[in-house]
Design a protein around this motif. Sequence first.
Motif, PDB file in Angstrom:
ATOM      1  N   ALA B 103      91.579  33.501  16.202  1.00  0.00           N
ATOM      2  CA  ALA B 103      91.618  34.792  16.151  1.00  0.00           C
ATOM      3  C   ALA B 103      92.262  35.320  15.114  1.00  0.00           C
ATOM      4  CB  ALA B 103      91.817  35.137  17.731  1.00  0.00           C
ATOM      5  N   PHE B 104      93.131  34.517  14.547  1.00  0.00           N
ATOM      6  CA  PHE B 104      94.088  35.303  13.497  1.00  0.00           C
ATOM      7  C   PHE B 104      93.656  35.764  12.251  1.00  0.00           C
ATOM      8  CE2 PHE B 104      97.132  33.318  16.304  1.00  0.00           C
ATOM      9  CZ  PHE B 104      98.053  34.245  16.397  1.00  0.00           C
ATOM     10  N   ILE B 105      92.168  35.280  12.209  1.00  0.00           N
ATOM     11  CA  ILE B 105      91.544  35.957  11.011  1.00  0.00           C
ATOM     12  C   ILE B 105      91.044  37.207  11.381  1.00  0.00           C
ATOM     13  CG2 ILE B 105      89.569  35.638   9.442  1.00  0.00           C
ATOM     14  CD1 ILE B 105      89.682  32.690  10.027  1.00  0.00           C
ATOM     15  N   SER B 106      90.671  37.305  12.384  1.00  0.00           N
ATOM     16  CA  SER B 106      90.221  38.850  12.803  1.00  0.00           C
ATOM     17  C   SER B 106      91.359  39.771  13.058  1.00  0.00           C
ATOM     18  CB  SER B 106      89.533  38.737  14.376  1.00  0.00           C
ATOM     19  OG  SER B 106      88.544  37.830  14.145  1.00  0.00           O
ATOM     20  N   LEU B 107      92.569  39.143  13.431  1.00  0.00           N
ATOM     21  CA  LEU B 107      93.595  39.993  13.394  1.00  0.00           C
ATOM     22  C   LEU B 107      94.298  40.454  12.360  1.00  0.00           C
ATOM     23  CD1 LEU B 107      95.416  38.156  16.429  1.00  0.00           C
ATOM     24  CD2 LEU B 107      94.296  40.359  16.380  1.00  0.00           C
ATOM     25  N   ILE B 108      93.697  40.120  11.103  1.00  0.00           N
ATOM     26  CA  ILE B 108      94.134  40.758   9.782  1.00  0.00           C
ATOM     27  C   ILE B 108      93.916  42.134   9.624  1.00  0.00           C
ATOM     28  CG2 ILE B 108      93.778  40.617   7.137  1.00  0.00           C
ATOM     29  CD1 ILE B 108      92.934  37.922   7.357  1.00  0.00           C
ATOM     30  N   VAL B 109      92.890  42.620  10.703  1.00  0.00           N
ATOM     31  CA  VAL B 109      92.575  44.059  10.785  1.00  0.00           C
ATOM     32  C   VAL B 109      93.699  44.706  11.072  1.00  0.00           C
ATOM     33  CG1 VAL B 109      91.406  45.686  12.223  1.00  0.00           C
ATOM     34  CG2 VAL B 109      90.448  43.652  11.580  1.00  0.00           C
ATOM     35  N   VAL B 110      94.700  44.302  11.908  1.00  0.00           N
ATOM     36  CA  VAL B 110      95.922  45.226  12.517  1.00  0.00           C
ATOM     37  C   VAL B 110      97.173  44.519  11.945  1.00  0.00           C
ATOM     38  CG1 VAL B 110      95.230  45.945  14.583  1.00  0.00           C
ATOM     39  CG2 VAL B 110      95.859  43.711  14.497  1.00  0.00           C
ATOM     40  N   ASN B 111      97.163  43.986  10.632  1.00  0.00           N
ATOM     41  CA  ASN B 111      98.010  43.693   9.656  1.00  0.00           C
ATOM     42  C   ASN B 111      98.863  44.820   9.188  1.00  0.00           C
ATOM     43  OD1 ASN B 111     100.159  42.640   7.748  1.00  0.00           O
ATOM     44  ND2 ASN B 111      98.788  40.819   7.461  1.00  0.00           N
ATOM     45  N   CYS B 112      99.915  45.219   9.483  1.00  0.00           N
ATOM     46  CA  CYS B 112     100.548  46.558   9.090  1.00  0.00           C
ATOM     47  C   CYS B 112     100.751  46.694   7.646  1.00  0.00           C
ATOM     48  CB  CYS B 112     101.890  46.915   9.826  1.00  0.00           C
ATOM     49  SG  CYS B 112     102.589  45.707  10.780  1.00  0.00           S
ATOM     50  N   LEU B 113     100.766  45.672   6.972  1.00  0.00           N
ATOM     51  CA  LEU B 113     100.777  45.466   5.676  1.00  0.00           C
ATOM     52  C   LEU B 113      99.729  46.062   4.896  1.00  0.00           C
ATOM     53  CD1 LEU B 113     102.206  44.475   2.703  1.00  0.00           C
ATOM     54  CD2 LEU B 113     100.703  42.261   3.066  1.00  0.00           C
TER      55      LEU B 113
END
Lengths: 193, 216
Positions: B103-113
């Motif tokens: 799921a961490f690919i999808s979680l790139i969305v909320v990467n604050c960077l």
Amino acid sequence: MVDDSLWTIFINASLVNNFVLAYFLGICPFLGVSSKLETASRMGGAVTFVMLVSSICAFGIQTLLVAIDAPYLKLIAFIAVIASTVQLVEMFIKKVSPALFRSLGIFLPLITTNCAILGLALFQTNKGYGFVQCIVYALGAGAGFTLALVLMAGLREKLELAEVPDVTRGTAMALMIAGLLSVTFMGFGGLGG
Amino acid sequence: MASSKTSTDEFIKGLWNENPVFVQVLGMCPVLAVSNTAMNALAMGLATAFVLIMSNIVVSSLRSFIPKQVRIATYILIIATFVTVVDYVIQAVSLDLYKALGAFISLIVVNCLILGRAEAFASKNTVARSTMDGLGMGIGFAFALFCLGAVREILGNGSLFGAALFHDSFEKWVVMILPSGGFFTLAGWLLLFNWLKQRKAKKEATTSLGLRKEVA
């Protein structure tokens, strides 16, 4: 639909696979808001609430998207729902308890970019949980997040008074504490299975 | 941003001086979660870099059309679109990698960077400049992830990119592969960077002191 018992799901989400210490979700607020015990516990409460609401919404959306055969919209739909949930919660808290609203301050809107919440929505979809299971999963994850945040805040409050080498002040030390906490939480390994 | 800065400067600053992971400590969640092997870390770094560059380009080219009130929502939608693209591409190219990253690919969305660069840089600068900024930050991020992943894989598994490095008698540090190892490794790198920064500051202080003495 998986047939994990509700208790297993709760223990799993809160202790064994703690969102912060095992999945590394929500590290930003974990490092940012964990310097005071008071703020940490309030933040935990707010995050748990948003998790619960967005988990219910995500379950609905997933059912709808599967029905109209458009799973590629999942991510965009989830993030839009979370953003609006946070907005709603913000307005609700402002209306009901202005004091709480002031004490949470900037952290409230920042919950939108807390990956723990989007992570929760994605994980529950991947695991194929049913409606009640989703709610329990969200509650467990929220409890785990709050627990980790409060533990961390307690440790950091103590460490304020300790003498540490200059180089380790700040984030580096916070990360080392988090590492130790994470080792500790591994002790729960056998509980939920 | 000072106009005297060339686009090369924008590129370089992301690599070292303003490295997103080691200096700004942004986007920690994927950094810690998928850096248990060098391969995973590198793949994640490149995926994030791609999303960062593309969103920087789109945000900066649309910067005069996006109303100020809804800018954050717009940025998130732009980012989510590119993340969905990356998600499906990785799934098509390498299913093993897709399973490892989960799921961490999808979680790139909320990467604050990514949101941070869109808000702080791309919304105020030209397309060319934003592209360079995205490139620098993206490569800096991928580099940092690789540093973490390499250390964790070498110590925890005795290998790099899956190739064994040591003799069989090497005792693996299992804790490095486990979640806690991620925290410890990152803490170690941050210590190193802090130490380098302090040493540099001290050196500058002593040289300027020396100069003043000479003048006097």
